[in-house]
Design a protein around this motif. Structure first.
Motif, PDB file in Angstrom:
ATOM      1  N   ASP A 156       0.920  -1.208   0.074  1.00 53.88           N
ATOM      2  CA  ASP A 156       0.017   0.207  -0.109  1.00 53.88           C
ATOM      3  C   ASP A 156       0.858   1.175   0.045  1.00 53.88           C
ATOM      4  O   ASP A 156       0.417   2.288   0.491  1.00 53.88           O
ATOM      5  N   ALA A 157       2.322   1.156  -0.373  1.00 54.63           N
ATOM      6  CA  ALA A 157       3.010   2.430  -0.515  1.00 54.63           C
ATOM      7  C   ALA A 157       2.369   3.428  -1.388  1.00 54.63           C
ATOM      8  O   ALA A 157       1.828   2.890  -2.407  1.00 54.63           O
ATOM      9  N   PRO A 158       2.314   4.739  -1.198  1.00 51.43           N
ATOM     10  CA  PRO A 158       1.742   5.722  -2.076  1.00 51.43           C
ATOM     11  C   PRO A 158       2.135   5.846  -3.440  1.00 51.43           C
ATOM     12  O   PRO A 158       1.546   6.111  -4.470  1.00 51.43           O
ATOM     13  N   THR A 159       3.501   5.724  -3.716  1.00 48.74           N
ATOM     14  CA  THR A 159       4.093   5.555  -4.658  1.00 48.74           C
ATOM     15  C   THR A 159       3.995   4.259  -5.674  1.00 48.74           C
ATOM     16  O   THR A 159       4.533   2.911  -5.298  1.00 48.74           O
ATOM     17  N   LYS A 160       3.075   4.172  -6.411  1.00 50.38           N
ATOM     18  CA  LYS A 160       2.629   2.937  -7.169  1.00 50.38           C
ATOM     19  C   LYS A 160       3.846   1.846  -7.817  1.00 50.38           C
ATOM     20  O   LYS A 160       3.812   0.581  -7.840  1.00 50.38           O
ATOM     21  N   GLU A 161       4.657   2.868  -8.137  1.00 47.78           N
ATOM     22  CA  GLU A 161       5.965   1.928  -8.933  1.00 47.78           C
ATOM     23  C   GLU A 161       6.788   1.115  -8.174  1.00 47.78           C
ATOM     24  O   GLU A 161       7.493   0.384  -8.661  1.00 47.78           O
ATOM     25  N   ILE A 162       6.732   1.590  -6.940  1.00 45.03           N
ATOM     26  CA  ILE A 162       7.736   0.803  -5.998  1.00 45.03           C
ATOM     27  C   ILE A 162       6.537  -0.052  -4.780  1.00 45.03           C
ATOM     28  O   ILE A 162       7.267  -0.774  -4.036  1.00 45.03           O
ATOM     29  N   ALA A 163       5.541   0.174  -4.985  1.00 48.91           N
ATOM     30  CA  ALA A 163       4.523  -0.674  -3.895  1.00 48.91           C
ATOM     31  C   ALA A 163       4.792  -2.033  -4.167  1.00 48.91           C
ATOM     32  O   ALA A 163       4.461  -2.623  -5.139  1.00 48.91           O
ATOM     33  N   GLY A 164       5.034  -2.625  -2.800  1.00 50.70           N
ATOM     34  CA  GLY A 164       4.922  -4.024  -2.995  1.00 50.70           C
ATOM     35  C   GLY A 164       6.402  -4.570  -3.510  1.00 50.70           C
ATOM     36  O   GLY A 164       6.544  -6.067  -3.715  1.00 50.70           O
ATOM     37  N   LYS A 165       7.519  -3.772  -3.744  1.00 47.78           N
ATOM     38  CA  LYS A 165       8.616  -4.047  -4.326  1.00 47.78           C
ATOM     39  C   LYS A 165       9.874  -3.742  -3.564  1.00 47.78           C
ATOM     40  O   LYS A 165       9.857  -3.060  -2.495  1.00 47.78           O
ATOM     41  N   ARG A 166      10.983  -4.453  -3.828  1.00 44.88           N
ATOM     42  CA  ARG A 166      12.231  -4.437  -3.144  1.00 44.88           C
ATOM     43  C   ARG A 166      12.709  -3.543  -3.765  1.00 44.88           C
ATOM     44  O   ARG A 166      13.238  -3.679  -5.111  1.00 44.88           O
ATOM     45  N   VAL A 167      13.593  -2.151  -3.351  1.00 39.56           N
ATOM     46  CA  VAL A 167      14.224  -1.080  -3.951  1.00 39.56           C
ATOM     47  C   VAL A 167      15.662  -1.146  -3.512  1.00 39.56           C
ATOM     48  O   VAL A 167      15.716  -1.122  -2.371  1.00 39.56           O
ATOM     49  N   ARG A 168      16.597  -1.048  -4.382  1.00 42.23           N
ATOM     50  CA  ARG A 168      17.948  -0.776  -4.033  1.00 42.23           C
ATOM     51  C   ARG A 168      18.291   0.564  -4.456  1.00 42.23           C
ATOM     52  O   ARG A 168      18.221   1.176  -5.585  1.00 42.23           O
ATOM     53  N   PHE A 169      18.944   1.081  -3.304  1.00 41.36           N
ATOM     54  CA  PHE A 169      19.480   2.323  -3.213  1.00 41.36           C
ATOM     55  C   PHE A 169      20.973   2.597  -3.329  1.00 41.36           C
ATOM     56  O   PHE A 169      21.565   1.887  -2.695  1.00 41.36           O
ATOM     57  N   GLU A 170      21.271   3.153  -4.422  1.00 38.01           N
ATOM     58  CA  GLU A 170      22.691   3.753  -4.459  1.00 38.01           C
ATOM     59  C   GLU A 170      23.094   5.196  -3.934  1.00 38.01           C
ATOM     60  O   GLU A 170      22.384   6.018  -4.522  1.00 38.01           O
ATOM     61  N   VAL A 171      23.949   5.315  -3.025  1.00 41.53           N
ATOM     62  CA  VAL A 171      23.915   6.564  -2.146  1.00 41.53           C
ATOM     63  C   VAL A 171      25.285   7.034  -2.132  1.00 41.53           C
ATOM     64  O   VAL A 171      26.317   6.347  -1.861  1.00 41.53           O
ATOM     65  N   THR A 172      25.414   8.385  -2.351  1.00 37.67           N
ATOM     66  CA  THR A 172      26.753   8.911  -2.125  1.00 37.67           C
ATOM     67  C   THR A 172      26.555  10.216  -0.938  1.00 37.67           C
ATOM     68  O   THR A 172      25.628  10.878  -1.318  1.00 37.67           O
ATOM     69  N   VAL A 173      27.225  10.165   0.112  1.00 34.30           N
ATOM     70  CA  VAL A 173      27.349  11.217   0.910  1.00 34.30           C
ATOM     71  C   VAL A 173      28.349  12.320   0.657  1.00 34.30           C
ATOM     72  O   VAL A 173      29.378  12.137   0.564  1.00 34.30           O
ATOM     73  N   LYS A 174      27.447  13.532   0.542  1.00 35.93           N
ATOM     74  CA  LYS A 174      28.274  14.656  -0.103  1.00 35.93           C
ATOM     75  C   LYS A 174      28.827  15.539   1.012  1.00 35.93           C
ATOM     76  O   LYS A 174      29.855  16.181   0.976  1.00 35.93           O
ATOM     77  N   GLU A 175      27.975  15.578   1.980  1.00 32.80           N
ATOM     78  CA  GLU A 175      28.364  16.542   2.939  1.00 32.80           C
ATOM     79  C   GLU A 175      27.719  16.192   4.374  1.00 32.80           C
ATOM     80  O   GLU A 175      26.560  15.327   4.583  1.00 32.80           O
ATOM     81  N   VAL A 176      28.342  16.462   5.611  1.00 26.15           N
ATOM     82  CA  VAL A 176      27.939  16.120   6.655  1.00 26.15           C
ATOM     83  C   VAL A 176      28.016  17.251   7.603  1.00 26.15           C
ATOM     84  O   VAL A 176      28.994  17.732   7.884  1.00 26.15           O
ATOM     85  N   LYS A 177      26.811  17.706   8.232  1.00 25.41           N
ATOM     86  CA  LYS A 177      26.682  19.042   9.077  1.00 25.41           C
ATOM     87  C   LYS A 177      26.281  18.715  10.403  1.00 25.41           C
ATOM     88  O   LYS A 177      25.229  17.997  10.625  1.00 25.41           O
ATOM     89  N   ALA A 178      26.735  19.257  11.388  1.00 23.54           N
ATOM     90  CA  ALA A 178      26.091  19.067  12.716  1.00 23.54           C
ATOM     91  C   ALA A 178      25.053  20.164  13.079  1.00 23.54           C
ATOM     92  O   ALA A 178      25.208  21.308  12.583  1.00 23.54           O
TER      93      ALA A 178
END
Length: 437
Positions: A222-244
């Motif tokens: 029942d995820a609101p975005t129908k393209e990913i509802a009921g599916k496994r999604v792989r994320f490729e992430v790059t951390v560009k900045e970290v601030k406190a």
């Protein structure tokens, strides 16, 4: 014009309207003269086409146009003559041009049913006291600290912690393909707020600036975005900045920064006063709701299904418009489903019953809008329409929108009258059930 009225039921009347032949002759003659000037028929010069020829070609259209115009002009006068105030637009039927030239039609009008007003003075209504606790004040001040926080680059190379603000690029993959609509560059989020997904934040914890990594999230059906509802999604992430995120101290300096306050104690008192005002407004709305519910519960009368359906239409349109004004793309057709409309029906009935009760109380108590109140309504409409008050008063005073504004203001005065006469009691322990008189 002749008007006769027949009662069909307690909520419905039938008006039969007869428009005299001379009026219809004038309207038909005018329409055929205009038609003759513009129509082109082979064998006849412009403006010289005989009336009978025009009738053979265009008679049905002319009668339809004239009848619509005459109904539009005569119906308001007919209901005024019959002293009827319709609750919704009428159904027009049995439109007929008689041989002698008269024109008749019938209007089925939904009206307020007769009913006895319940006792409305001295209602016993539960009302809580508006109290603001120290904890509520502190919570508000903590939110104030959050709004005035500053972001600082890390002074040391350390892992991401909850509360840090990070800037990331990410690409989601669904079914071995990039989900283009879900990609983002330079996306800023505060770790722990779960802006995207709780698992997304958890995967950031312990990572460092400049690091690239991937992880998977399983989305529910029942995820609101129908393209990913009921599916496994792989994320490729790059951390560009970290601030406190650095919160200011809760002290006199913060008080001076956020407003015209010299000390923290002044800020606290102002915060307490503002929260008390909000609480009082909420309690007043709650109290008014209880007054309305009590009167609706005590008054018994029939409502036309058509009138209820129109009120449901109004509520649904309000809901859809509210979302559209916020930029949300929703399908209005989805709200036409019977099960959706059924959810709005109880509220529609309550609204209608209160409206009829309030109108009767206003009439019985002589509650009316004074000239200043009417002028305020006209001024508000003039402001929105970017025109003058005089034009609104002269041209639009009887339009449905302004009539609705007048009724809303009248009902507010009725509620003030009921509040002034009500007897407010402390809620019973363990609940807030209404005490019966």
């Amino acid at each position: 014009m002749k008007v006769s009225v027949t009662d069909l039921s307690s909520t419905q009347k039938r008006l039969e309207i007869e428009v005299p032949a001379n009026r219809m002759k004038q309207e038909l003659d005018k329409r055929y003269r205009d038609l003759a000037k513009n129509v082109r028929i082979k064998g006849f010069r412009p403006g010289k086409v005989p009336r009978k020829i025009l009738q053979s070609y265009y008679g049905k259209n002319v009668e339809s146009e004239v009848s619509s115009q005459v109904i539009q002009e005569t119906y308001p006068k007919a209901i005024q003559e019959a002293a009827i105030k319709p609750l919704v637009e009428a159904d027009i039927e049995e439109i007929h041009f008689a041989d002698e030239g008269t024109f008749t039609y019938a209007a089925i009008v939904e009206v307020s049913p007769p009913f006895e007003l319940p006792e409305y003075k001295g209602l016993k209504i539960e009302k809580r006291a508006a109290a603001v606790t120290d904890e509520q004040v502190l919570e508000e001040l903590q939110e104030l600290r959050q709004r005035h926080a500053q972001l600082q680059s890390l002074e040391e190379d350390r892992p991401i912690r909850e509360g840090d603000v990070v800037v990331v690029d990410f690409t989601p993959w669904v079914d071995d393909a990039v989900f283009e609509r879900g990609k983002a560059d330079d996306y800023m989020l505060e770790v722990g707020l779960k802006q995207l997904h709780a698992a997304f934040d958890e995967s950031l914890l312990g990572r460092r600036e400049g690091e690239s990594f991937s992880f998977e999230i399983d989305y529910p059906a029942d995820a609101p975005t129908k393209e990913i509802a009921g599916k496994r999604v792989r994320f490729e992430v790059t951390v560009k900045e970290v601030k406190a995120k650095i919160l200011p101290d809760l002290d006199d300096d913060l008080a001076k920064e956020v407003g015209d306050y010299e000390t923290l104690e002044e800020l606290k008192e102002a915060t307490r006063s503002r929260l008390a005002e909000i609480a009082e407004k909420g309690l007043r709305a709650e109290t008014r709701g209880r007054i309305m519910e009590e009167l609706v519960k005590r008054a018994s009368f029939d409502l036309s299904p058509k009138v209820i359906d129109r009120e449901v239409d109004f509520l649904v349109e309000q809901f859809v418009s509210q979302f559209q004004r916020q930029g949300l793309n929703i399908d209005p057709e989805a709200f036409k489903a019977p099960e959706v409309r059924a959810e709005y029906r109880p509220q529609a009935e309550r609204n209608l019953r209160w409206r009829l009760i309030a109108n009767r109380i206003a009439a019985q108590e002589g509650i009316e809008l004074d000239e200043d109140e009417l002028e305020a309504i006209y001024a508000e409409v003039a402001r929105v329409m970017r025109t003058t008050v005089e034009k609104v008063r002269d041209a639009y005073a009887e339009t449905p929108v302004i009539e609705q504004m007048k009724e809303s203001k009248l009902h507010e005065k009725v509620m003030e009258f009921l509040e002034a006469s009500a007897v407010f009691i402390e809620p019973a322990e363990g609940g807030s059930e209404q005490n019966e008189e």
